[in-house]
Design a protein around this motif. Sequence first.
Motif, PDB file in Angstrom:
ATOM      1  N   ALA A   1       0.834  -1.203   0.000  1.00  0.00           N
ATOM      2  CA  ALA A   1       0.000   0.000   0.000  1.00  0.00           C
ATOM      3  C   ALA A   1       0.868   1.253   0.000  1.00  0.00           C
ATOM      4  N   GLN A   2       1.947   1.246   0.772  1.00  0.00           N
ATOM      5  CA  GLN A   2       2.837   2.403   0.826  1.00  0.00           C
ATOM      6  C   GLN A   2       3.560   2.619  -0.502  1.00  0.00           C
ATOM      7  N   THR A   3       3.941   1.540  -1.177  1.00  0.00           N
ATOM      8  CA  THR A   3       4.581   1.638  -2.486  1.00  0.00           C
ATOM      9  C   THR A   3       3.622   2.233  -3.510  1.00  0.00           C
ATOM     10  N   ILE A   4       2.389   1.756  -3.495  1.00  0.00           N
ATOM     11  CA  ILE A   4       1.353   2.259  -4.406  1.00  0.00           C
ATOM     12  C   ILE A   4       1.076   3.728  -4.123  1.00  0.00           C
ATOM     13  N   LEU A   5       0.956   4.056  -2.861  1.00  0.00           N
ATOM     14  CA  LEU A   5       0.704   5.436  -2.447  1.00  0.00           C
ATOM     15  C   LEU A   5       1.825   6.360  -2.916  1.00  0.00           C
ATOM     16  N   ALA A   6       3.059   5.925  -2.779  1.00  0.00           N
ATOM     17  CA  ALA A   6       4.209   6.742  -3.199  1.00  0.00           C
ATOM     18  C   ALA A   6       4.176   6.989  -4.706  1.00  0.00           C
ATOM     19  N   ALA A   7       3.845   5.964  -5.495  1.00  0.00           N
ATOM     20  CA  ALA A   7       3.794   6.119  -6.954  1.00  0.00           C
ATOM     21  C   ALA A   7       2.661   7.061  -7.357  1.00  0.00           C
ATOM     22  N   ALA A   8       1.517   6.936  -6.700  1.00  0.00           N
ATOM     23  CA  ALA A   8       0.388   7.817  -7.005  1.00  0.00           C
ATOM     24  C   ALA A   8       0.712   9.254  -6.613  1.00  0.00           C
ATOM     25  N   LEU A   9       1.329   9.427  -5.478  1.00  0.00           N
ATOM     26  CA  LEU A   9       1.721  10.754  -5.007  1.00  0.00           C
ATOM     27  C   LEU A   9       2.718  11.405  -5.978  1.00  0.00           C
ATOM     28  N   LYS A  10       3.648  10.621  -6.476  1.00  0.00           N
ATOM     29  CA  LYS A  10       4.619  11.139  -7.444  1.00  0.00           C
ATOM     30  C   LYS A  10       3.912  11.659  -8.699  1.00  0.00           C
ATOM     31  N   LYS A  11       2.940  10.898  -9.186  1.00  0.00           N
ATOM     32  CA  LYS A  11       2.187  11.320 -10.373  1.00  0.00           C
ATOM     33  C   LYS A  11       1.396  12.594 -10.077  1.00  0.00           C
ATOM     34  N   ALA A  12       0.767  12.671  -8.917  1.00  0.00           N
ATOM     35  CA  ALA A  12       0.006  13.871  -8.541  1.00  0.00           C
ATOM     36  C   ALA A  12       0.919  15.091  -8.488  1.00  0.00           C
ATOM     37  N   GLU A  13       2.116  14.917  -7.971  1.00  0.00           N
ATOM     38  CA  GLU A  13       3.077  16.022  -7.918  1.00  0.00           C
ATOM     39  C   GLU A  13       3.525  16.420  -9.320  1.00  0.00           C
ATOM     40  N   GLU A  14       3.696  15.443 -10.210  1.00  0.00           N
ATOM     41  CA  GLU A  14       4.096  15.730 -11.594  1.00  0.00           C
ATOM     42  C   GLU A  14       3.056  16.584 -12.321  1.00  0.00           C
ATOM     43  N   ILE A  15       1.777  16.267 -12.103  1.00  0.00           N
ATOM     44  CA  ILE A  15       0.727  17.013 -12.804  1.00  0.00           C
ATOM     45  C   ILE A  15       0.278  18.249 -12.025  1.00  0.00           C
ATOM     46  N   LYS A  16       0.866  18.429 -10.833  1.00  0.00           N
ATOM     47  CA  LYS A  16       0.640  19.626 -10.012  1.00  0.00           C
ATOM     48  C   LYS A  16      -0.837  19.827  -9.629  1.00  0.00           C
ATOM     49  N   ILE A  17      -1.478  18.714  -9.256  1.00  0.00           N
ATOM     50  CA  ILE A  17      -2.861  18.761  -8.775  1.00  0.00           C
ATOM     51  C   ILE A  17      -2.892  18.146  -7.378  1.00  0.00           C
ATOM     52  N   PRO A  18      -3.292  18.908  -6.364  1.00  0.00           N
ATOM     53  CA  PRO A  18      -3.367  18.328  -5.018  1.00  0.00           C
ATOM     54  C   PRO A  18      -4.476  17.276  -4.936  1.00  0.00           C
ATOM     55  N   MET A  19      -4.121  16.099  -4.462  1.00  0.00           N
ATOM     56  CA  MET A  19      -5.023  14.948  -4.469  1.00  0.00           C
ATOM     57  C   MET A  19      -5.200  14.329  -3.088  1.00  0.00           C
ATOM     58  N   ASN A  20      -6.328  13.657  -2.960  1.00  0.00           N
ATOM     59  CA  ASN A  20      -6.583  12.741  -1.856  1.00  0.00           C
ATOM     60  C   ASN A  20      -6.459  11.345  -2.458  1.00  0.00           C
ATOM     61  N   ILE A  21      -5.653  10.508  -1.829  1.00  0.00           N
ATOM     62  CA  ILE A  21      -5.379   9.171  -2.364  1.00  0.00           C
ATOM     63  C   ILE A  21      -5.703   8.151  -1.272  1.00  0.00           C
ATOM     64  N   ALA A  22      -6.626   7.230  -1.603  1.00  0.00           N
ATOM     65  CA  ALA A  22      -7.044   6.207  -0.653  1.00  0.00           C
ATOM     66  C   ALA A  22      -6.758   4.830  -1.217  1.00  0.00           C
ATOM     67  N   ILE A  23      -6.309   3.933  -0.350  1.00  0.00           N
ATOM     68  CA  ILE A  23      -6.079   2.546  -0.732  1.00  0.00           C
ATOM     69  C   ILE A  23      -6.843   1.669   0.241  1.00  0.00           C
ATOM     70  N   VAL A  24      -7.637   0.744  -0.327  1.00  0.00           N
ATOM     71  CA  VAL A  24      -8.385  -0.201   0.503  1.00  0.00           C
ATOM     72  C   VAL A  24      -7.848  -1.608   0.277  1.00  0.00           C
ATOM     73  N   ASP A  25      -8.071  -2.457   1.273  1.00  0.00           N
ATOM     74  CA  ASP A  25      -7.626  -3.844   1.173  1.00  0.00           C
ATOM     75  C   ASP A  25      -8.656  -4.678   0.413  1.00  0.00           C
ATOM     76  N   ALA A  26      -8.449  -5.979   0.372  1.00  0.00           N
ATOM     77  CA  ALA A  26      -9.322  -6.874  -0.381  1.00  0.00           C
ATOM     78  C   ALA A  26     -10.754  -6.862   0.144  1.00  0.00           C
ATOM     79  N   GLY A  27     -10.952  -6.504   1.393  1.00  0.00           N
ATOM     80  CA  GLY A  27     -12.292  -6.429   1.979  1.00  0.00           C
ATOM     81  C   GLY A  27     -12.935  -5.063   1.845  1.00  0.00           C
TER      82      GLY A  27
END
Length: 163
Positions: free
Chosen positions: A38-64
Amino acid sequence: MRKLSLSLVLVFTVLFSATGFAAEPVKTLPGDITLAQAQTILAAALKKAEEIKIPMNIAIVDAGGNLKAFYRQEDAFIGSIDISIKKAVTARYFNMPTRALAAASQVGQPLYGIEVSNDGLIIFAGGVPLVDKNNVIIGAIGVSGGSIDEDESVAMAGAAVIK
Protein backbone atom coordinates in the motif's frame (compact mmCIF):
# COMPACT_ATOMS: atom_id res chain seq x y z
CA MET A 1 -23.72 -21.12 36.40
CA ARG A 2 -20.43 -19.54 37.45
CA LYS A 3 -18.69 -22.95 37.44
CA LEU A 4 -19.98 -23.56 33.91
CA SER A 5 -18.63 -20.19 32.73
CA LEU A 6 -15.23 -20.81 34.27
CA SER A 7 -15.13 -24.30 32.79
CA LEU A 8 -15.91 -22.92 29.31
CA VAL A 9 -13.18 -20.30 29.62
CA LEU A 10 -10.70 -22.98 30.67
CA VAL A 11 -11.72 -25.29 27.79
CA PHE A 12 -11.40 -22.50 25.18
CA THR A 13 -8.05 -21.38 26.58
CA VAL A 14 -6.63 -24.90 26.37
CA LEU A 15 -8.18 -25.48 22.94
CA PHE A 16 -6.86 -22.28 21.39
CA SER A 17 -3.43 -22.69 22.96
CA ALA A 18 -3.14 -26.23 21.65
CA THR A 19 -4.16 -25.28 18.11
CA GLY A 20 -1.85 -22.27 17.93
CA PHE A 21 -4.58 -19.62 17.63
CA ALA A 22 -3.34 -17.73 20.66
CA ALA A 23 0.34 -18.05 19.76
CA GLU A 24 0.52 -16.79 16.15
CA PRO A 25 -2.20 -14.54 14.75
CA VAL A 26 -2.64 -14.38 10.98
CA LYS A 27 -1.00 -11.18 9.74
CA THR A 28 -2.45 -10.96 6.22
CA LEU A 29 -4.98 -13.10 4.43
CA PRO A 30 -3.93 -14.60 1.11
CA GLY A 31 -4.87 -12.19 -1.66
CA ASP A 32 -4.86 -9.15 0.61
CA ILE A 33 -2.68 -6.08 0.23
CA THR A 34 0.14 -5.60 2.72
CA LEU A 35 0.98 -2.27 4.30
CA ALA A 36 4.31 -2.26 2.45
CA GLN A 37 2.51 -2.73 -0.89
CA ALA A 38 0.00 0.00 0.00
CA GLN A 39 2.84 2.40 0.83
CA THR A 40 4.58 1.64 -2.49
CA ILE A 41 1.35 2.26 -4.41
CA LEU A 42 0.70 5.44 -2.45
CA ALA A 43 4.21 6.74 -3.20
CA ALA A 44 3.79 6.12 -6.95
CA ALA A 45 0.39 7.82 -7.00
CA LEU A 46 1.72 10.75 -5.01
CA LYS A 47 4.62 11.14 -7.44
CA LYS A 48 2.19 11.32 -10.37
CA ALA A 49 0.01 13.87 -8.54
CA GLU A 50 3.08 16.02 -7.92
CA GLU A 51 4.10 15.73 -11.59
CA ILE A 52 0.73 17.01 -12.80
CA LYS A 53 0.64 19.63 -10.01
CA ILE A 54 -2.86 18.76 -8.78
CA PRO A 55 -3.37 18.33 -5.02
CA MET A 56 -5.02 14.95 -4.47
CA ASN A 57 -6.58 12.74 -1.86
CA ILE A 58 -5.38 9.17 -2.36
CA ALA A 59 -7.04 6.21 -0.65
CA ILE A 60 -6.08 2.55 -0.73
CA VAL A 61 -8.39 -0.20 0.50
CA ASP A 62 -7.63 -3.84 1.17
CA ALA A 63 -9.32 -6.87 -0.38
CA GLY A 64 -12.29 -6.43 1.98
CA GLY A 65 -12.77 -2.78 1.04
CA ASN A 66 -11.33 -1.48 4.33
CA LEU A 67 -9.11 1.60 4.34
CA LYS A 68 -5.46 0.53 4.43
CA ALA A 69 -3.63 3.77 3.58
CA PHE A 70 -4.58 7.37 2.90
CA TYR A 71 -2.77 10.58 1.97
CA ARG A 72 -4.15 14.09 1.58
CA GLN A 73 -1.82 16.51 -0.13
CA GLU A 74 -1.65 20.12 1.00
CA ASP A 75 -4.55 22.12 -0.47
CA ALA A 76 -6.45 19.03 -1.68
CA PHE A 77 -10.21 19.52 -1.41
CA ILE A 78 -11.63 18.41 1.94
CA GLY A 79 -14.76 17.16 0.16
CA SER A 80 -12.59 14.85 -1.92
CA ILE A 81 -11.47 12.84 1.11
CA ASP A 82 -14.73 10.88 1.20
CA ILE A 83 -14.88 10.69 -2.60
CA SER A 84 -11.41 9.12 -2.87
CA ILE A 85 -12.26 6.50 -0.26
CA LYS A 86 -15.60 5.68 -1.89
CA LYS A 87 -13.96 5.42 -5.33
CA ALA A 88 -11.53 2.83 -3.93
CA VAL A 89 -14.31 0.92 -2.17
CA THR A 90 -16.49 0.98 -5.29
CA ALA A 91 -13.67 -0.34 -7.48
CA ARG A 92 -13.06 -3.16 -5.00
CA TYR A 93 -16.71 -4.08 -4.45
CA PHE A 94 -17.27 -4.52 -8.17
CA ASN A 95 -13.71 -5.47 -9.25
CA MET A 96 -13.65 -2.92 -12.05
CA PRO A 97 -12.50 0.64 -12.59
CA THR A 98 -15.12 3.16 -11.58
CA ARG A 99 -15.09 4.56 -15.13
CA ALA A 100 -16.37 1.18 -16.42
CA LEU A 101 -19.03 1.04 -13.71
CA ALA A 102 -20.15 4.55 -14.66
CA ALA A 103 -20.79 3.44 -18.23
CA ALA A 104 -22.87 0.47 -17.05
CA SER A 105 -24.92 2.59 -14.66
CA GLN A 106 -26.30 5.18 -17.09
CA VAL A 107 -30.03 5.47 -17.79
CA GLY A 108 -31.13 2.42 -19.78
CA GLN A 109 -28.04 0.39 -18.83
CA PRO A 110 -28.20 -2.77 -16.69
CA LEU A 111 -26.71 -1.20 -13.52
CA TYR A 112 -28.72 2.03 -13.56
CA GLY A 113 -29.09 3.30 -9.97
CA ILE A 114 -26.29 1.19 -8.50
CA GLU A 115 -24.63 4.28 -7.00
CA VAL A 116 -27.27 4.40 -4.24
CA SER A 117 -26.45 0.86 -3.06
CA ASN A 118 -23.86 -0.04 -0.40
CA ASP A 119 -24.33 3.23 1.53
CA GLY A 120 -23.43 5.21 -1.58
CA LEU A 121 -20.89 4.52 -4.28
CA ILE A 122 -18.86 6.81 -6.50
CA ILE A 123 -19.22 5.91 -10.15
CA PHE A 124 -16.97 8.34 -11.96
CA ALA A 125 -13.36 7.73 -12.94
CA GLY A 126 -10.59 7.59 -10.35
CA GLY A 127 -11.13 4.21 -8.69
CA VAL A 128 -9.05 1.25 -9.89
CA PRO A 129 -8.69 -2.32 -8.61
CA LEU A 130 -5.18 -3.32 -7.51
CA VAL A 131 -4.07 -6.54 -9.18
CA ASP A 132 -0.86 -8.28 -8.12
CA LYS A 133 1.66 -10.17 -10.25
CA ASN A 134 -0.44 -13.36 -9.81
CA ASN A 135 -3.47 -11.58 -11.30
CA VAL A 136 -5.24 -11.51 -7.91
CA ILE A 137 -7.20 -8.45 -6.83
CA ILE A 138 -5.68 -7.43 -3.51
CA GLY A 139 -7.46 -4.11 -2.99
CA ALA A 140 -8.17 -0.88 -4.83
CA ILE A 141 -7.05 2.73 -5.08
CA GLY A 142 -9.28 5.78 -5.24
CA VAL A 143 -8.13 9.29 -6.10
CA SER A 144 -9.99 12.61 -6.00
CA GLY A 145 -9.00 16.23 -6.32
CA GLY A 146 -8.68 16.98 -10.02
CA SER A 147 -10.73 16.23 -13.11
CA ILE A 148 -11.86 12.63 -13.47
CA ASP A 149 -9.14 12.07 -16.07
CA GLU A 150 -6.48 13.49 -13.73
CA ASP A 151 -7.81 11.40 -10.85
CA GLU A 152 -7.73 8.27 -12.97
CA SER A 153 -4.18 8.95 -14.22
CA VAL A 154 -2.95 9.19 -10.63
CA ALA A 155 -4.81 6.01 -9.66
CA MET A 156 -3.40 4.16 -12.67
CA ALA A 157 0.14 5.29 -11.79
CA GLY A 158 -0.30 3.82 -8.33
CA ALA A 159 -1.86 0.59 -9.61
CA ALA A 160 0.92 0.09 -12.16
CA VAL A 161 3.65 -0.45 -9.56
CA ILE A 162 2.02 -3.51 -8.00
CA LYS A 163 2.24 -5.62 -11.18
